[in-house]
Design an enzyme around this catalytic site. Structure first.
Site, PDB file in Angstrom:
ATOM      1  N   GLU A  59       0.875  -1.163   0.000  1.00  0.00           N
ATOM      2  CA  GLU A  59       0.000   0.000   0.000  1.00  0.00           C
ATOM      3  C   GLU A  59       0.922   1.226   0.000  1.00  0.00           C
ATOM      4  O   GLU A  59       1.824   1.313   0.832  1.00  0.00           O
ATOM      5  CB  GLU A  59      -0.871  -0.002   1.269  1.00  0.00           C
ATOM      6  CG  GLU A  59      -1.840   1.145   1.245  1.00  0.00           C
ATOM      7  CD  GLU A  59      -2.813   1.173   2.415  1.00  0.00           C
ATOM      8  OE1 GLU A  59      -2.822   0.237   3.224  1.00  0.00           O
ATOM      9  OE2 GLU A  59      -3.554   2.165   2.487  1.00  0.00           O
ATOM     10  N   ARG A 294       5.252 -13.302   9.460  1.00  0.00           N
ATOM     11  CA  ARG A 294       5.933 -12.051   9.145  1.00  0.00           C
ATOM     12  C   ARG A 294       7.279 -11.998   9.844  1.00  0.00           C
ATOM     13  O   ARG A 294       7.533 -12.733  10.798  1.00  0.00           O
ATOM     14  CB  ARG A 294       5.079 -10.851   9.519  1.00  0.00           C
ATOM     15  CG  ARG A 294       4.797 -10.699  11.001  1.00  0.00           C
ATOM     16  CD  ARG A 294       4.165  -9.347  11.336  1.00  0.00           C
ATOM     17  NE  ARG A 294       3.167  -8.937  10.372  1.00  0.00           N
ATOM     18  CZ  ARG A 294       3.159  -7.739   9.772  1.00  0.00           C
ATOM     19  NH1 ARG A 294       4.080  -6.843  10.016  1.00  0.00           N
ATOM     20  NH2 ARG A 294       2.209  -7.418   8.931  1.00  0.00           N
ATOM     21  N   LYS A 304       4.627   0.408  10.101  1.00  0.00           N
ATOM     22  CA  LYS A 304       4.720   1.746   9.523  1.00  0.00           C
ATOM     23  C   LYS A 304       4.264   2.811  10.520  1.00  0.00           C
ATOM     24  O   LYS A 304       4.821   3.898  10.580  1.00  0.00           O
ATOM     25  CB  LYS A 304       3.826   1.841   8.284  1.00  0.00           C
ATOM     26  CG  LYS A 304       4.481   1.364   7.015  1.00  0.00           C
ATOM     27  CD  LYS A 304       3.511   1.488   5.863  1.00  0.00           C
ATOM     28  CE  LYS A 304       3.496   0.207   5.063  1.00  0.00           C
ATOM     29  NZ  LYS A 304       2.350   0.076   4.169  1.00  0.00           N
TER      30      LYS A 304
HETATM   31  P1  ATP Z   1       2.986  -2.446   8.183  1.00  0.00           P
HETATM   32  O1  ATP Z   1       2.436  -3.463   9.126  1.00  0.00           O
HETATM   33  O2  ATP Z   1       4.423  -2.158   8.377  1.00  0.00           O
HETATM   34  O3  ATP Z   1       2.172  -1.215   8.085  1.00  0.00           O
HETATM   35  P2  ATP Z   1       1.709  -3.512   5.928  1.00  0.00           P
HETATM   36  O4  ATP Z   1       1.483  -4.975   5.955  1.00  0.00           O
HETATM   37  O5  ATP Z   1       0.541  -2.674   6.248  1.00  0.00           O
HETATM   38  O6  ATP Z   1       2.968  -3.162   6.791  1.00  0.00           O
HETATM   39  P3  ATP Z   1       1.754  -3.304   3.113  1.00  0.00           P
HETATM   40  O7  ATP Z   1       2.203  -2.185   2.259  1.00  0.00           O
HETATM   41  O8  ATP Z   1       0.324  -3.652   3.124  1.00  0.00           O
HETATM   42  O9  ATP Z   1       2.259  -2.992   4.566  1.00  0.00           O
HETATM   43  O10 ATP Z   1       2.629  -4.591   2.841  1.00  0.00           O
HETATM   44  C1  ATP Z   1       2.953  -5.080   1.570  1.00  0.00           C
HETATM   45  C2  ATP Z   1       3.322  -6.529   1.700  1.00  0.00           C
HETATM   46  O11 ATP Z   1       4.430  -6.690   2.580  1.00  0.00           O
HETATM   47  C3  ATP Z   1       2.174  -7.344   2.267  1.00  0.00           C
HETATM   48  O12 ATP Z   1       1.989  -8.468   1.442  1.00  0.00           O
HETATM   49  C4  ATP Z   1       2.633  -7.727   3.638  1.00  0.00           C
HETATM   50  O13 ATP Z   1       2.170  -8.982   3.984  1.00  0.00           O
HETATM   51  C5  ATP Z   1       4.151  -7.707   3.507  1.00  0.00           C
HETATM   52  N1  ATP Z   1       4.775  -7.392   4.794  1.00  0.00           N
HETATM   53  C6  ATP Z   1       4.619  -6.272   5.537  1.00  0.00           C
HETATM   54  N2  ATP Z   1       5.295  -6.356   6.694  1.00  0.00           N
HETATM   55  C7  ATP Z   1       5.915  -7.568   6.681  1.00  0.00           C
HETATM   56  C8  ATP Z   1       6.774  -8.262   7.603  1.00  0.00           C
HETATM   57  N3  ATP Z   1       7.147  -7.723   8.766  1.00  0.00           N
HETATM   58  N4  ATP Z   1       7.229  -9.483   7.240  1.00  0.00           N
HETATM   59  C9  ATP Z   1       6.887 -10.024   6.065  1.00  0.00           C
HETATM   60  N5  ATP Z   1       6.080  -9.440   5.162  1.00  0.00           N
HETATM   61  C10 ATP Z   1       5.588  -8.222   5.456  1.00  0.00           C
HETATM   62 MG    MG Z   2      -1.238  -3.370   5.003  1.00  0.00          MG
END
Ligand code: ATP
Ligand code: MG
Length: 583
Positions: A59, A294, A304
């Site tokens: 995102e 994760r 984030k």
């Molecule tokens: P955050 O929790 O940091 O806000 P998010 O999951 O909201 O991260 P996205 O931009 O939606 O951020 O993530 C893009 C991709 O990265 C998703 O498929 C998510 O599953 C993966 N991702 C995010 N954080 C991790 C993590 N700590 N380990 C593995 N994959 C991750």
């Molecule tokens: Mg997300």
């Protein structure tokens, strides 16, 4: 996947799934028109030449961090290893927090990590916002089939009536609203006739489902807000849980890999796709969602929201502060794409949540840099050593290999003279046992130069040692026949005072004092390490080319990188020490 998969060896469970799918020819009838689209676009297309399709779906509401790197390496890596293609897709269905600047940064970061979404001339760079019309038409189809309704309850009422883990939900009074009425209202929502929060579209699934995510989830909401790509075109936006399966289906993704917290969303993911297949809008060859654990890295935070707090409250200098676990921060710290990929490979992929020690990340950097980078000598906590029997004004060259194990990298040369900088910790007036460096009457080797004998030292009024004195043994220069004539137990590094270059160096420590700043119900900011960066003035071997992006191993001290982003002056960052110093 069953829980028993947690003990399958790292990086294996997704590979096993893919290998089984491929050997069962599961995708043999799958088509791909070369662009995303519903059944009408895909049905007459040629067979998909990609054996699998994966996607990385960020995102664009922030910068990528080390956790994202795990997902990037996984998705692009699986596509590479199995003759597939991986899409970079921006999941931009939430106008409030998304920006073009994040899109640009994410593109730049994925490229820097060494991945590419261009396959045989086709760029698989997609935006969920390009699918808004499809989503809208799919929603209309679900309304017409009686699978969705416009609800007039307030968001609070919807939440209340959703029930709990132990109590079933309560049907909305609008649940059985006639299809025609819902169609009219939904079209009015799309036309911008209703204010934010006044109406929403819900999937009609099951208010009594034990899985709360199946209790008529909201699939569209009203949001009169400018979107960074579609402007004010859409006053309604699909919810993530509705949009995500559809994005995957439109892109003909085979393996939709996401983190474990989405496991409970999988039934709805399947519900949406199955409905639209049955309604003739999506092809039979549908994506499947798989979940993995994760990355949780010790001594940092990666959400984030938390990273934003660190920036907004000035605990760090910005998203690219070299202490941040963002990719741009790691990059400024001196991390290489190879090191980050090696780290992701080493931690593997599993179904079980765990925490990874920060040292695993640092070790990947050491292992990447050790065979590659030149060595140099630097003194970062300097104290003067005067060689009292070496003539004033005289100097001579000493030689050292650029790399101790790769002689073909050649030699470096730097001068020795009467006044040298040595590390403060390399002299002690009253040393403990097993201290083999300088102390009165002891002999040590000055690396690549002579053996010297400590003859005295000078203190200031407060008793701090400010100068150390020694005499050199003229026949003992390294590389000459006399070098081995005297045996010493200690070797110390040095640079020549009149010749060395003065530099500003930043030494970093862990950003948080505890492994998991989020544990224990306290505010994570309480665990911030107040000494996570120290700026020192040091001296480095002359002749070292200090241009942005340069990196070396400073002997004994670690790996260092010239920060290209530092303003107005040259700053050298310590990327990592030579071994794990954290105790
Ligand atoms: P955050 O929790 O940091 O806000 P998010 O999951 O909201 O991260 P996205 O931009 O939606 O951020 O993530 C893009 C991709 O990265 C998703 O498929 C998510 O599953 C993966 N991702 C995010 N954080 C991790 C993590 N700590 N380990 C593995 N994959 C991750
Ligand atoms: Mg997300």
């Amino acid at each position: 996947m069953s829980a028993s998969n947690s003990d399958v060896p790292v990086s294996n469970f997704l590979r096993t799934i893919i290998e089984n799918d491929l050997s069962a020819n599961k995708f043999q009838n799958k088509r791909w028109a070369g662009r995303p689209g519903p059944l009408s676009v895909q049905q007459d297309a040629p067979r998909d030449s990609a054996r699998i399709r994966t996607r990385f779906p960020p995102e664009p509401n922030g910068y990528l961090h080390i956790g994202h790197a795990k997902s990037i390496c996984l998705n692009f890596g699986l596509a590479r290893d199995y003759g597939g293609e991986c899409h970079l897709r921006f999941d931009d269905t939430n106008p409030e927090k998304e920006e073009q600047a994040y899109v640009d940064s994410i593109i730049d970061t994925v490229k820097w990590l060494g991945f590419d979404w261009n396959y045989d001339g086709t760029e698989h760079l997609y935006f969920a916002s390009d699918y808004f019309q499809f989503f809208y038409e799919f929603a209309l189809a679900l309304i017409e089939s009686g699978d969705a309704y416009v609800d007039e309850q307030s968001p609070e009422q919807i939440r209340e009536n959703r029930g709990t883990l132990t109590a079933p939900g309560v049907d909305s009074p609008w649940r059985n609203r006639p299809v025609e009425e819902t169609l009219t209202l939904f079209r009015e929502m799309r036309a911008g006739k209703h204010p934010n929060g006044s109406l929403c579209l819900r999937a009609k699934v099951d208010m009594k489902s034990p899985n709360i995510n199946m209790r008529d989830p909201v699939i569209y909401r009203i949001r009169h807000e400018a979107h960074h790509r579609t402007g004010m075109d859409w006053p309604i936006y699909p919810m993530y849980t509705f949009a995500h399966p559809l994005e995957d289906a439109l892109e003909m993704i085979t393996h939709s890999i996401c983190t474990l917290e989405f496991e409970d969303q999988r039934p709805f993911y399947d519900w949406v796709i199955d409905k639209l297949i049955a309604l003739g809008h999506l092809p039979e060859q549908r994506p499947h969602q798989y979940e993995f654990a994760r990355l949780n890295l010790n001594h940092v935070v990666t959400s984030k929201r938390r990273l934003k707090r660190l920036v907004d409250d000035h605990f760090v200098e910005g998203w690219d502060d070299p202490r941040m676990p963002t990719i741009m921060g790691l990059r400024r710290r001196g991390y290489t794409p190879e090191a980050i990929r090696l780290f992701c490979e080493r931690i593997g992929v599993s179904k079980a949540d765990s925490r990874i020690d920060y040292n695993i990340l640092e070790q990947a950097l050491r292992d990447d840099l050790d065979p590659k980078v030149d060595r140099a000598v630097a003194v970062l906590d300097p104290i003067r050593l005067i060689i009292t029997n070496y003539p004033e004004g005289q100097s001579e060259l000493c030689q050292a290999p650029k790399h101790p194990h790769n002689p073909e990298q050649g030699l470096r040369e730097f001068p020795f003279s009467r006044e040298l900088w040595i590390e403060r910790e390399d002299f002690m007036e009253n040393p403990p046992k097993k201290y083999f460096r300088l102390f009165p009457d002891n002999l040590v080797r000055l690396k690549y130069a002579y053996i010297v004998k400590c003859t005295g030292f000078k203190q200031d009024e407060d008793g701090n040692v400010i100068e150390v004195y020694a005499e050199y043994l003229p026949d003992t220069k390294s590389g000459t026949p006399g070098a081995a004539s005297v045996k010493v137990k200690g070797t110390i590094t040095w640079v020549s005072v009149p010749h060395a270059d003065e530099v500003e160096v930043k030494l970093y420590d862990r950003l948080f004092t505890v492994e998991n700043p989020d544990a224990g119900g306290q505010d994570f900011l309480e665990f911030i390490n107040p000494d996570s960066v120290k700026t020192v003035t040091g001296f480095i071997e002359p002749g070292t080319t200090i241009t942005p992006g340069a990196r070396w191993q400073f002997e004994r001290l670690g790996y260092f990188y010239v920060d290209g982003e530092a303003q107005d002056k040259t700053v050298i960052n310590r990327s990592t020490t030579l071994r794990d110093n954290w105790v």
